[in-house]
Write an enzyme that holds these catalytic residues in place. Structure first.
Site, PDB file in Angstrom:
ATOM      1  N   HIS A 116      74.599  -8.289   2.238  1.00  0.00           N
ATOM      2  CA  HIS A 116      75.934  -7.961   2.742  1.00  0.00           C
ATOM      3  C   HIS A 116      76.684  -7.005   1.814  1.00  0.00           C
ATOM      4  CE1 HIS A 116      77.418 -11.393   0.161  1.00  0.00           C
ATOM      5  NE2 HIS A 116      78.427 -10.561   0.011  1.00  0.00           N
ATOM      6  N   ASP A 146      70.018 -12.952   3.313  1.00  0.00           N
ATOM      7  CA  ASP A 146      71.085 -12.155   2.701  1.00  0.00           C
ATOM      8  C   ASP A 146      70.642 -11.575   1.364  1.00  0.00           C
ATOM      9  OD1 ASP A 146      73.587 -10.953   2.636  1.00  0.00           O
ATOM     10  OD2 ASP A 146      74.506 -12.607   1.530  1.00  0.00           O
ATOM     11  N   SER A 224      79.242 -11.159  -5.698  1.00  0.00           N
ATOM     12  CA  SER A 224      78.112 -11.252  -4.771  1.00  0.00           C
ATOM     13  C   SER A 224      76.945 -10.386  -5.234  1.00  0.00           C
ATOM     14  CB  SER A 224      78.533 -10.812  -3.366  1.00  0.00           C
ATOM     15  OG  SER A 224      79.444 -11.725  -2.808  1.00  0.00           O
TER      16      SER A 224
END
Length: 389
Positions: A116, A146, A224
């Site tokens: 993402h 992901d 992230s």
């Protein structure tokens, strides 16, 4: 009486003379500040006191270990910025930017991050700890987990890397360290512990990871794709998301286990996507009400609605529904086999099948336990690669 008055007057005179000449009473005790020497200004006194040597702070063994892990690991953690073009309501192009973290796993410039972070990016820029920046290309990705791999050209330099650990050996309470770029603040370190293991995590693409790591190490937007490290500096997870009612860290963060990374990393580098296994069926979850309405022999399992011709289940002899019946306003297939177990794992939904096959590869053989009519049977199924739709 007159003599007493004379004594009192004499004492008062002595006090007044002492006060006028600046006589100070001595201050005793450990807390007394150092007095200014005669003729020294306040400014020079403050400077002299400030410059006095101070003993270095004594670091604990744990602090020294943390400092050393950060010193060794931070050069291999990178800041990832992306640029993309989105379209507004009037179909006009609107440039957008994103940011995240990644870490170098190979000296040739191979970097792991979250999908993402780079999804839809037209330009990817990687910035290292020394401030140098490089354009990167997307090598491969897996939306279900992901995870993504990007690559930069080291131009003859040998880049620092992070070793990959073993997430199956983790224990609740174990110390962990997270390095990332929260809110764009590069090379930020936070520490905490493993708060829980085996969490089921739903990724942005709808995939499920049933071995996610929960940690209280502060994770915020921008973290992230960054590494979650053990006290030896080995990667044990990829920080991916937080649970937050406010948008900031509240001490509940999640990381994709590094064993998941290791399982698909080779495929992402070689093929650009993971090679996933496939049973070759469409199915329907069995619930007690449906089992009663259809007269099924079990109250939980997965009813095979259709077997894909030529697929693994078809070649193993499993059967799908032969006819449809109407229950209320719903049409249900009936007559198909009911799967209750795969390789010893209880199966009660399609999600159970996906989780069981997640660590399998095309070509692996699994044992499927199923009911046909009222009879319990077993079949060996050789998994095939899931076709691209």
């Amino acid at each position: 009486m007159r003599r007493w008055l004379m004594w009192i007057g004499a004492l008062a005179l002595v006090f007044l003379i002492g006060y006028a000449s600046g006589v100070r009473l001595p201050v005793t005790g450990d807390s007394a500040p150092e007095s200014e020497p005669e003729g020294e200004s306040s400014e020079s006194w403050v400077q002299r006191v400030s410059n006095q040597p101070v003993a270095p702070a004594a670091l604990s063994a744990d602090e020294r270990d943390t400092i050393e892990v950060y010193r060794r690991a931070s050069p291999a953690v990178v800041n990832i910025t992306t640029r993309a073009v989105e379209w507004n309501f009037f179909y006009g192009p609107v440039p957008s930017e994103g940011a995240g973290t990644g870490f170098i796993v190979n000296a040739d410039g191979t970097i792991v991050t979250n999908y993402h972070v780079v999804r839809g990016a037209e330009q990817i820029v990687v910035t290292r700890l020394d401030g140098s920046s490089d354009s990167a290309r997307l090598v491969g990705y897996d939306a279900l987990t992901d995870l993504a791999v990007v690559k930069i050209n080291p131009e003859g330099k040998r880049l620092p890397t992070l070793p990959l650990g073993d997430s199956s050996q983790l224990q609740v309470g174990q110390k962990v360290l997270a390095i990332g770029n929260p809110f764009g603040l590069q090379a930020t370190l936070t520490t905490g512990v493993v708060s829980a293991l085996q969490r089921t995590l739903r990724t942005p693409a709808g995939g499920l990871i049933d071995e996610a790591i929960q940690t209280d190490a502060a994770i915020n937007p921008g973290n992230s794709g960054g590494p979650l490290l053990d006290s030896q500096g080995r990667v044990i997870g990829v920080n991916t998301m937080i649970f937050t009612p406010s948008g900031g860290s509240v001490g509940i963060g999640f990381a994709i286990p590094v064993n998941t990374v290791k399982f698909i990393l080779g495929d992402l580098v070689r093929y650009g996507k993971p090679k996933r296994p496939w049973l070759g069926i469409s199915s329907l979850e069995v619930v007690p009400e449906l089992a009663e309405a259809l007269g099924l022999p079990v109250k939980a399992g997965v009813l095979i609605a259709e077997v894909i011709p030529g697929g693994p289940a078809d070649r193993a002899g499993l059967r799908g529904g032969r006819r449809n019946i109407v229950v209320g306003r719903m049409r249900f297939p009936t007559g198909g086999d009911i799967i209750v177990s795969i390789d010893g794992h209880k199966i009660e939904s399609q999600t159970d099948i996906n989780l069981t096959l997640f660590k399998k590869r095309p070509g692996d053989t699994v044992e499927v336990v199923f009911y046909r009519g009222g009879r319990k049977q077993t079949a060996k199924v050789v998994l095939a690669e899931r076709p691209i739709r």
